[in-house]
Design an enzyme around this catalytic site. Structure first.
Site, PDB file in Angstrom:
ATOM      1  CD  GLU A  14      -3.005   3.805  -6.249  1.00 55.21           C
ATOM      2  OE1 GLU A  14      -3.147   4.860  -6.542  1.00 55.21           O
ATOM      3  OE2 GLU A  14      -2.425   3.254  -5.138  1.00 55.21           O
TER       4      GLU A  14
ATOM      5  CG  HIS B 173      -2.479  -0.348  -3.961  1.00 53.41           C
ATOM      6  ND1 HIS B 173      -2.727   0.935  -3.704  1.00 53.41           N
ATOM      7  CD2 HIS B 173      -2.496  -0.847  -2.838  1.00 53.41           C
ATOM      8  CE1 HIS B 173      -3.184   1.092  -2.386  1.00 53.41           C
ATOM      9  NE2 HIS B 173      -2.987  -0.215  -2.041  1.00 53.41           N
TER      10      HIS B 173
ATOM     11  CB  SER C 186      -0.777   0.078   1.286  1.00 53.47           C
ATOM     12  OG  SER C 186      -1.642  -1.132   1.294  1.00 53.47           O
TER      13      SER C 186
ATOM     14  CG  ASN D 138      -3.484   3.960   0.484  1.00 56.78           C
ATOM     15  OD1 ASN D 138      -4.676   4.003   0.799  1.00 56.78           O
ATOM     16  ND2 ASN D 138      -2.786   2.980   0.501  1.00 56.78           N
TER      17      ASN D 138
HETATM   18  N1  LIG Z   1      -6.338  -4.208   3.948  1.00 54.18           N
HETATM   19  C1  LIG Z   1      -6.328  -3.284   3.022  1.00 54.18           C
HETATM   20  O1  LIG Z   1      -7.324  -2.873   2.875  1.00 54.18           O
HETATM   21  C2  LIG Z   1      -5.504  -3.325   1.879  1.00 54.18           C
HETATM   22  C3  LIG Z   1      -5.617  -2.540   0.831  1.00 54.18           C
HETATM   23  C4  LIG Z   1      -4.510  -2.399  -0.148  1.00 54.18           C
HETATM   24  C5  LIG Z   1      -3.424  -3.343   0.101  1.00 54.18           C
HETATM   25  N2  LIG Z   1      -3.255  -3.941   1.141  1.00 54.18           N
HETATM   26  C6  LIG Z   1      -1.617  -4.652   1.273  1.00 54.18           C
HETATM   27  O2  LIG Z   1      -1.955  -5.925   1.274  1.00 54.18           O
HETATM   28  C7  LIG Z   1      -1.010  -6.586   2.073  1.00 54.18           C
HETATM   29  C8  LIG Z   1      -1.871  -7.545   2.732  1.00 54.18           C
HETATM   30  O3  LIG Z   1      -2.693  -6.931   3.564  1.00 54.18           O
HETATM   31  P1  LIG Z   1      -3.935  -7.527   4.349  1.00 54.18           P
HETATM   32  O4  LIG Z   1      -4.912  -6.594   4.684  1.00 54.18           O
HETATM   33  O5  LIG Z   1      -4.387  -8.542   3.475  1.00 54.18           O
HETATM   34  O6  LIG Z   1      -3.075  -8.316   5.493  1.00 54.18           O
HETATM   35  P2  LIG Z   1      -3.589  -9.441   6.426  1.00 54.18           P
HETATM   36  O7  LIG Z   1      -3.137  -9.412   7.796  1.00 54.18           O
HETATM   37  O8  LIG Z   1      -5.084  -9.779   6.284  1.00 54.18           O
HETATM   38  O9  LIG Z   1      -2.892 -10.832   5.717  1.00 54.18           O
HETATM   39  C9  LIG Z   1      -1.498 -10.934   5.636  1.00 54.18           C
HETATM   40  C10 LIG Z   1      -1.325 -12.495   5.371  1.00 54.18           C
HETATM   41  O10 LIG Z   1       0.139 -12.738   4.934  1.00 54.18           O
HETATM   42  C11 LIG Z   1       0.639 -13.652   5.461  1.00 54.18           C
HETATM   43  N3  LIG Z   1       1.889 -13.663   5.705  1.00 54.18           N
HETATM   44  C12 LIG Z   1       2.927 -12.909   6.613  1.00 54.18           C
HETATM   45  N4  LIG Z   1       3.945 -13.116   6.678  1.00 54.18           N
HETATM   46  C13 LIG Z   1       4.078 -13.980   5.455  1.00 54.18           C
HETATM   47  C14 LIG Z   1       5.429 -14.599   4.919  1.00 54.18           C
HETATM   48  N5  LIG Z   1       6.363 -14.447   5.163  1.00 54.18           N
HETATM   49  N6  LIG Z   1       5.006 -15.453   3.829  1.00 54.18           N
HETATM   50  C15 LIG Z   1       3.909 -15.711   3.447  1.00 54.18           C
HETATM   51  N7  LIG Z   1       2.656 -15.110   4.052  1.00 54.18           N
HETATM   52  C16 LIG Z   1       2.879 -14.270   5.097  1.00 54.18           C
HETATM   53  C17 LIG Z   1      -0.290 -13.810   6.930  1.00 54.18           C
HETATM   54  O11 LIG Z   1      -0.201 -15.111   7.510  1.00 54.18           O
HETATM   55  C18 LIG Z   1      -1.624 -13.262   6.660  1.00 54.18           C
HETATM   56  O12 LIG Z   1      -2.405 -14.404   6.226  1.00 54.18           O
HETATM   57  C19 LIG Z   1      -0.286  -5.613   2.860  1.00 54.18           C
HETATM   58  O13 LIG Z   1       0.925  -5.101   2.025  1.00 54.18           O
HETATM   59  C20 LIG Z   1      -1.149  -4.382   2.720  1.00 54.18           C
HETATM   60  O14 LIG Z   1      -0.647  -3.178   2.987  1.00 54.18           O
HETATM   61  C21 LIG Z   1      -4.051  -3.845   2.217  1.00 54.18           C
END
Ligand SMILES: NC(=O)c1ccc[n+]([C@@H]2O[C@H](COP(=O)([O-])OP(=O)(O)OC[C@H]3O[C@@H](n4cnc5c(N)ncnc54)[C@H](O)[C@@H]3O)[C@@H](O)[C@H]2O)c1
Length: 376
Positions: A150, A138, A117, A188
């Site tokens: 994005e 993104h 993000s 963002n």
């Molecule tokens: N939540 C949102 O609204 C949103 C929106 C856009 C982008 N993002 C980005 O997406 C990414 C994930 O966010 P999320 O909300 O899905 O988080 P989340 O916490 O729901 O999920 C993250 C997952 O990654 C796994 N994980 C952690 N370390 C790992 C590793 N070393 N190898 C493999 N898996 C691993 C965890 O077990 C978990 O299931 C982040 O970079 C976040 O910034 C999030």
């Protein structure tokens, strides 16, 4: 296309549903095996809902589910994988390590995309032997409904990759926008005006989360307010984004992270995914308190004071019209009668300043903010 998604959390599962529904074969892996099981269950239940609502056929659902390939080992060999989409936690070292392992497991032709993000795409790519194979992709939450994505080329990204990602996104029915690799990219970065500022309002005790959210919905016309959005995104993710954008812009004061978030993250008050954030979720959770009913003195006249700014004059007139239309007795002229409530439009001044400048009775004067741009 055969796509491997690593990270089966909120975003990974949404991306998996979106890509598999559009006909791609989607491998789904995570360091936590239960995250993959939960993700597949969640995608199946979303597809079941789509079938129940008549938006998808039962055969379409079955074919989509068949295209989902849960992985026991996210770093397993994948000779046919053409694209990786990484959606692990928002941490540079974790993402670099994940891509390092994938670089060893997958063919050099596979394109790498990160769903970060706010981290630098260029820095994530720099940890690779071949930084030119990686770009940002993104998505927004919930992925199937948020139709903008994005596409973020890093400084070393091969020119063909943004075009390929754009084609994929548009082919799956979403809109791709290519943006520069700057902290928070476009959406963002712009969102700091809402989320970071809302936290500053809370820090300064201007209003509570429910009131700030209600005003953002009612006045700004947003579907959800900033605190509801933080609960949907997850405060752990939001706080990492806030920190990383602040650091990326070299600690610019307007982007300063709130002191309110770190303790809440440590305490697990992440929002919907933990059942408690700014609001409570789950069975028996009470929603935010409703706005208190207005039970004022209906017969009391209202005196509209001039604010001293000529620019507010047209809004004072339209406010008077709105009050009269609602049956309020509006006083005009030199000064308020003895029992009138005094309203003073404030624009670029404080209520106390307007009271002092206009010689108004402080104990019964209330400031009103005119919002011409919002038509309110
Ligand atoms: N939540 C949102 O609204 C949103 C929106 C856009 C982008 N993002 C980005 O997406 C990414 C994930 O966010 P999320 O909300 O899905 O988080 P989340 O916490 O729901 O999920 C993250 C997952 O990654 C796994 N994980 C952690 N370390 C790992 C590793 N070393 N190898 C493999 N898996 C691993 C965890 O077990 C978990 O299931 C982040 O970079 C976040 O910034 C999030």
């Amino acid at each position: 296309m055969r796509i491997r998604i690593v990270g089966a959390g909120a975003m990974g599962r949404g991306i998996a549903q979106w890509a598999a529904s559009a006909g791609h074969t989607v491998e789904l892996g995570d360091v936590r095996a239960e995250a993959v099981t939960d993700a597949v269950e969640s995608v199946v239940s979303m597809l079941d809902r789509a079938v129940a609502k008549g938006r998808m056929s039962a055969a379409g659902r079955d074919a989509t589910v068949a295209r989902l390939v849960p992985l026991a080992d996210p770093w397993g060999a994948g000779p046919d994988v053409e694209l990786v989409i990484e959606a692990v936690r928002e941490d540079l070292e974790t993402k670099a390590e994940v891509f390092g392992k994938l670089e060893r497991a997958l063919p050099s032709s596979a394109v790498f995309a990160t769903n970060t993000s706010s981290l630098s795409v260029t820095r994530i790519a720099a940890a690779l032997q071949d930084p030119s194979r990686l770009a940002g992709l993104h998505f927004f939450n919930p992925v199937p409904l948020m139709r903008i994505v994005e596409v973020v080329p890093g400084a070393a990204t091969r020119p063909a990759i943004p075009a390929l990602l754009t084609e994929l996104v548009e082919g799956c029915g979403h809109r791709a926008v290519t943006v520069a690799d700057t902290p928070g990219f476009l959406v963002n970065h712009a969102g700091r005006g809402l989320v970071t500022e809302a936290l500053a309002l809370l820090e300064e005790s201007v209003a509570g989360p429910a009131d700030i959210d209600r005003i953002a919905r009612d006045v700004l016309g947003l579907r959800m307010g900033p605190f509801e959005l933080m609960d949907l995104t997850g405060l752990d993710v939001t706080a990492a984004v806030i920190d990383s954008i602040w650091q990326g812009f070299r600690c610019e004061d307007r982007l300063r992270p709130s002191y309110l978030t770190p303790n809440r993250v440590v305490a697990g008050l992440h929002g919907r995914k933990t059942g408690q954030g700014w609001y409570a979720y789950g069975d028996g959770a009470e929603g935010p308190a409703p706005e208190p009913a207005v039970n004022g003195d209906g017969d009391r006249p209202v005196f509209l004071a001039a604010s001293g700014s000529g620019e507010t004059a047209p809004y004072v007139e339209s406010l008077a019209g709105a009050l009269e239309a609602a049956g309020v007795r509006v006083e005009r002229g030199g000064g308020p009668s003895a029992d009138a409530l005094v309203l003073v439009p404030v624009w670029g001044t404080t209520v106390s300043g307007a009271i002092r400048a206009g010689g108004l009775p402080a104990e019964r004067t209330v400031g009103v903010e005119v919002l011409p741009a919002a038509g309110r």
